[in-house]
Design a protein around this motif. Structure first.
Motif, PDB file in Angstrom:
ATOM      1  N   TRP A 102       0.843  -1.204   0.000  1.00 49.38           N
ATOM      2  CA  TRP A 102       0.000   0.000   0.000  1.00 49.38           C
ATOM      3  C   TRP A 102       0.872   1.244   0.000  1.00 49.38           C
ATOM      4  CZ3 TRP A 102      -5.317   0.681   0.062  1.00 49.38           C
ATOM      5  CH2 TRP A 102      -6.086  -0.488   0.184  1.00 49.38           C
ATOM      6  N   THR A 138       0.326   4.946   1.436  1.00 51.38           N
ATOM      7  CA  THR A 138      -0.553   5.761   2.282  1.00 51.38           C
ATOM      8  C   THR A 138      -0.052   7.202   2.246  1.00 51.38           C
ATOM      9  OG1 THR A 138      -0.911   3.878   3.755  1.00 51.38           O
ATOM     10  CG2 THR A 138      -1.493   6.053   4.618  1.00 51.38           C
ATOM     11  N   GLN A 173      -7.047  11.037   4.454  1.00 50.47           N
ATOM     12  CA  GLN A 173      -6.012  10.062   4.117  1.00 50.47           C
ATOM     13  C   GLN A 173      -6.333   9.441   2.762  1.00 50.47           C
ATOM     14  OE1 GLN A 173      -7.744   8.770   7.267  1.00 50.47           O
ATOM     15  NE2 GLN A 173      -6.698  10.316   8.486  1.00 50.47           N
ATOM     16  N   GLY A 209      -5.310   6.045   0.371  1.00 45.72           N
ATOM     17  CA  GLY A 209      -4.632   4.753   0.326  1.00 45.72           C
ATOM     18  C   GLY A 209      -4.766   4.143  -1.064  1.00 45.72           C
TER      19      GLY A 209
END
Length: 357
Positions: free
Chosen positions: A56, A58, A70, A72
């Motif tokens: 991932w 982030t 946020q 992702g």
């Protein structure tokens, strides 16, 4: 969402439908310290989910230096290159610019809490399970009995510019409260009714703050269902509008004191309030006018506290015997049967209606 991603990670599709992260996924991010490392870098951070093996990126979005969102992105079939890092970093800047155009994000700096409150007020949270999970993720403890306090200013343009400061200052007076700037007002969710907060007479502290800053506030009735937040916000707004009209010198309005007037305001939309009044109410007002007496306010105070004549006499600043004399005179003059609860209720409601005419 990509069908292959849905097949590989059905939990992500569930999150998309629910509108919030599942506890297991959030706990995994916290356990691995992903957010802390991303904050330290101030740049997209790569990590591998130990539970699934997926990589991932982030990244965090900041608005005026405050963390607002946020982002992702999951790795699928090929590894990320430096171009994906730059693209996601650029996307964060674009999202930040768009958020800064939105008045809600300009006004509310405690964003995660404010967004949740706003979602409740807009009725976007539709079930108790969602509310419980989201509140727990924000470390909120929703209690069985809550209350809304909403602060208003008649000078709306100026208020919008100082609302953030008002929210921060009043929160210090209201232990455990959360707040959001909403529809040119500051809405506080209190974990307990105002009178029960852990502070000596919090009503006095709020009243003092309102007076010092020429502000107004309204209190909803206590409630236990956080999904009904909009209903109780509308109570605050109705109490403020009616209170400012009927008692302009007051600065703190409780909905309980204006519920009868609210009924009248609603009834007036479908007919003349006079058509719904008990005939004794206007007759009393006319009698007072002709005889310079005070039978109308006497009966009103008596009906509001029918089981406590001592309190009624004190509020009217008369002897208790004088109170009983006036009540007996009212019964004789207008043929009232005040032992009937329905008659008492109708007269009191009529008195409220007359003040709205």
């Amino acid at each position: 969402m990509n069908k292959e991603v849905v097949r590989e990670r059905p939990d992500l599709e569930e999150q998309r439908k629910l509108g919030y992260m599942l506890d297991d996924n959030l706990e995994s991010l916290r356990r691995e310290g992903v957010y802390e490392k991303t904050r330290e870098l101030r740049y997209p951070y790569y990590s591998v989910d130990p539970n699934t093996g997926f990589g991932w990126i982030t990244a965090l979005v900041y608005v005026n230096g405050v963390e607002a969102a946020q982002i992702g992105v999951m790795e699928l079939h090929r590894e990320f290159t430096r171009y994906e890092y730059e693209l996601i970093h650029f996307l964060c800047k674009l999202v930040s610019l768009e958020l800064q155009k939105d008045d809600f994000y300009k006004q509310n700096q405690s964003l995660m809490h404010s967004v949740f409150l706003s979602d409740l007020l807009e009725e976007r949270v539709r079930d108790a399970r969602t509310a419980k999970i989201r509140s727990r993720q924000l470390n909120w403890q929703l209690s069985d009995t809550m209350q809304l306090l909403t602060i208003f200013d008649k000078n709306y343009g100026v208020f919008d510019r100082k609302a953030q400061l008002i929210g921060e200052q009043v929160q210090k007076l209201l232990a455990g409260s959360r707040w959001v700037i909403y529809e040119s007002a500051v809405v506080f969710l209190l974990p307990l009714p105002l009178r029960l907060l852990e502070r000596p007479r919090p009503e006095d502290a709020i009243a003092e703050y309102l007076a010092a800053n020429r502000l107004y506030a309204a209190l909803s009735e206590p409630f236990g269902d956080v999904l009904a937040l909009k209903k109780y916000y509308l109570q605050c707004r109705s109490a403020f509008e009616l209170g400012a009209r009927l008692h302009p010198r007051r600065q703190l309005y409780g909905y309980a004191d204006y519920a009868l007037y609210h009924i009248g305001a609603l009834v007036s939309k479908s007919g003349r309030l006079a058509d719904f009044c008990h005939p004794a109410a206007p007759a009393l007002a006319e009698y007072d006018k002709q005889h310079a007496s005070e039978l109308f306010p006497t009966l009103e105070a008596y009906l509001e506290h029918v089981d406590d004549p001592t309190l009624v006499a004190a509020r009217l600043n008369i002897h208790k015997n004088t109170l009983f004399y006036r009540i007996n005179k009212i019964k004789e003059l207008f043929g009232l049967e005040l032992r009937s609860g329905s008659e008492r209720a109708r007269i009191l409601l009529s008195m409220a209606f007359m003040k709205l005419e």
